[in-house]
Design an enzyme around this catalytic site. Sequence first.
Site, PDB file in Angstrom:
ATOM      1  N   LYS A  90       0.850  -1.201   0.000  1.00  9.63           N
ATOM      2  CA  LYS A  90       0.000   0.000   0.000  1.00  9.63           C
ATOM      3  C   LYS A  90       0.883   1.247   0.000  1.00  9.63           C
ATOM      4  CE  LYS A  90      -3.969   1.891   2.574  1.00  9.63           C
ATOM      5  NZ  LYS A  90      -4.741   1.803   3.841  1.00  9.63           N
ATOM      6  N   SER A 165      -9.720   2.318   2.969  1.00  8.91           N
ATOM      7  CA  SER A 165      -8.822   3.030   2.078  1.00  8.91           C
ATOM      8  C   SER A 165      -7.949   2.107   1.225  1.00  8.91           C
ATOM      9  CB  SER A 165      -7.900   3.934   2.899  1.00  8.91           C
ATOM     10  OG  SER A 165      -7.035   3.159   3.714  1.00  8.91           O
ATOM     11  N   SER A 189      -9.793  -0.242   7.008  1.00  2.00           N
ATOM     12  CA  SER A 189      -9.194  -0.061   5.670  1.00  2.00           C
ATOM     13  C   SER A 189      -8.562  -1.305   5.066  1.00  2.00           C
ATOM     14  CB  SER A 189      -8.142   1.052   5.710  1.00  2.00           C
ATOM     15  OG  SER A 189      -8.762   2.306   5.756  1.00  2.00           O
TER      16      SER A 189
END
Lengths: 525, 502
Positions: A90, A165, A189
């Site tokens: 990420k 997210s 997330s």
Amino acid sequence: MTDTNELIRLSAAQLAQKLAAGEVTSVEVTQAYLDRIAAVDGGPRGVHAFLHVNTEEALAVAAEVDAIRAAGGAAAAELHELAGVPIAVKDLIVTVGQPTTAGSKILEGWHSPYDATVVKRLRDAKMPILGKTNLDEFAMGSSTEHSAYGPTRNPWDLDRIPGGSGGGSAAAVAAFEAPLALGTDTGGSIRQPGAVTGTVGVKPTYGSVSRYGAIAMASSLDQIGPVSRTVLDSALLHQVIGGHDPYDSTSLPDPLGDLVAAARLGNVDGMKIGIIKELHGEGYQAGVENRFNESLELLKQAGAEIVEVSCPNFKYALGAYYLIMPSEASSNLAKFDGVRYGLRVLPKDAPLTIERVMGATRAAGFGDEVKRRIILGTYALSAGYYDAYYGSAQKVRTLIQRDFEAAFAQADVLISPTAPTTAFKLGEKLNDPLAMYLNDVATIPANMAGVPGLSLPGGLADEDGLPVGIQLLAPARQDARLYRVGAVLESLLEAQWGGPLLAQAPALATSVVEPVETLETQEAK
Amino acid sequence: MSVDATLSFEEAMEKYDPVLGFEVHVELNTKTKMFSSAPNVFGDEPNTNVNEVDLGMPGVLPVVNRTAIESSIKIGLALNCKIAETCRFARKNYFYPDTPKNFQTSQYDEPIAYDGYLDIELSDGTVFRVEIERAHMEEDAGKLTHMGGSAGRIQGADYSLVDYNRSGVPLVEIVTKPIQGAGSRAPELAKAYVAAVREIVKNLGVSDAKMERGNVRCDANVSLRPHGRERFGIRSETKNVNSLRAVEHAVRYEIQRHAAVLDSGEPVIQETRHWHEDTRSTTSGRAKSDADDYRYFPEPDLVPIVASREWVEELRATLPEPPAERRKRLQADWGYSDLEFRDVVNAGVMDEIEETIAAGATATVARKWWMGEIVGRAKNADVDPGQLGVQPATIVELNKLVEDGKINNKMATAVLDGVLAGEGTPAEIVEKRGLAVVSDDGPLLEAIDAALAAQPDVADKIRAGKLQAIGAIVGGVMKATRGQADAGRVKELILQKLGVEG
């Protein structure tokens, strides 16, 4: 050599086996994923899971692993189990040699001078890093639509959100662009994107994975964790990244025990599994509720005892979260001021004072959702409001912890749907922040209490045919229980489906030849 | 810069009663920084002693320096404070380019040490108790240099340079309770208090305690109230008063300024003031109100600090002797009279004398140089004696040159001035200036003959046994040799010449 189309669909554990057995090389595996990324990630209808693809370095690491294995001897024997298995990271986690943007314009083009601890551990394990995945700006969002670099699409339906997210990491794994990924979970997330993309995501116990190098949103809630297609794969990755780190003061001193063994245990005999009364039913989509009930039935048949527990203070969790998270975020994001790194915007008119340069930089560099949370948090921490907002929210946090303590006195593991709905359409909730925030109602309590949570695919909702996530929660440091129960439920469900849920996902158009949308290609424009 | 009206100090004291308060920042001399592993070193090339943590890079986390905690506990104990069993850090949020994270990690409502006191001995031996509110830990900011514009201030500067070497250096901030009842001795007390704090941290070995380097920095709060009134007046806070003399002067000046403001019927403005050494006055800084909103909240990246009672007692056992006892010991060791020792303390050169003795000088020699030569020069230069730049080794070297007969005392003071003017080491200056006691007897004998011939009556007196008359002949020889003769040797030669037993 295996067909690349099959190769990319193997789990990380299966890949590791084939690599160890010499049936395939890491270069072949890594190249297969890079080809898949090139085929499905770019273009107007691409998944857009990646912000940066790390081709050269990934292949170099793969070649290094292959060389070590080919040479045999002690070095080959000492290779980590996952050596040569590629992974996506990420883009909130800093990496040397690749840009780190946090999905924000304010960090466009920034290269970290240091590696996050988890990235060091991936490097130590010699796992090729395929690239950096898309996210809501600074991890603020539940749809990845708040990325400054454009949204990621859900591989199950390209017009839908992949969650957030960490939509990029979940979509990359769901679209077979990576077997594994790292995510970060502040309020869901990792788990909510896992739920809506039919993948597995784990938020470990707070402090069990170092946060050093994860760009902080809310320090007391953030936690890095694994994203994968199987429960066992998450356990394998969790073992790589977990453990004490002297660079993170909140890092737990002791390891969590053998998570992989827990995932391989294969039974739930005599375990008490608690349904959280407040986390299902009203407000949850019917198809979500149906799949949830089926999972309960399967666990009961497998020998678990299902009990109902009540966590009455969970109803305050969302409100308290939206005070604590923005408060911490407002302070954590203060460092992005254009003075030392990243974007610097000069105001058009004089005078060029430091305050005005900082203001212009932050006005231009942050997106609306980030600004919204900074303003909320600044307000909540202000003198005269602190007690009413931040102070009260901390008290709610204590109450939530007590609810968990009481619940875990009655059950070994708690269970709920991961998210109230399946993936919604891109743009559907973009202008309704409150509706967006409600996506995290079931995942937030775990962050507020620091306990671990795992989301795994629970099947497809009847009404829309989209994936539903099942969430398991365990007491702090008892992450092993999640892997034990999760792996059993996964195998029972897959037996019903006749294979992994992702096998039912529509094939993605692989004829797209547009280049991958990366920072480099964007810069080139 | 407008000049503020002031009242005479005497008049101010007749009308008003001063209340003081101090915030003294002590930089700890730990090897590494408060929250990072970067070296804590003064004076290096800018931005070299920094790592990603000190620069506030994305993703970094702080880790507390254990030695800094120990040093803070030691300071707390030496200030007779209670030590908190657990305490936390907080974030003080404000945007300023010397603070890389745009918040300072500090302690807010949970200081590590609190409720202490310090007994301050004034020049006449009076002991005044200053109560300590708290001593808390925090990190230093970077150093800004404003280029262009005037007065090195950020306002009007063309641009500013920032050096983050100091960013993250551990600080302990010592805050007093309001100090009442000092009356006209307030300026003296101010200086003595800061001197005492400096002595304590130096003695503990937790700080280099060099005020000229900013290791010890003082913010002085002053307010006045009419005699007999209980309620405090409005205070001003004079920032960064960085020498002991300046502390005394700043407090005195602010008392005089406040008195003039109050006399004019205007309210005193609550604000920070900047101290100007050149004009010995303060100017208005930023308006400061209690409403400054730093949005403090507990630092979520750090776990609470737990100071077990066992640990605190272990540290207490390592504390050096308290300053009062140390003074007694030093006075006895050095053999100074009460008056001599008090003069040394009041002149602020006790540590310097100790260091000079440690460097090889006798107690008498050390006192002679510091009290006889350096204190006066410091006074003329308006700096603290320790800040004049005289190294203990310089004194030892000077004294040796005298003892070896290479130069005489008069020359030695000239060499000291040369050292202070940056001309080099004493030996180099002696060489450069061609200073040397005339030790070749030839020229001396010539000069003696001439002096004896010029004053035959004196020569007769000496021959007759009136040895005290020799001074006139010696004086003549010294004059003739422009002071470069060794007076002792001259005396010997005269007696030899006249055939008199000395």
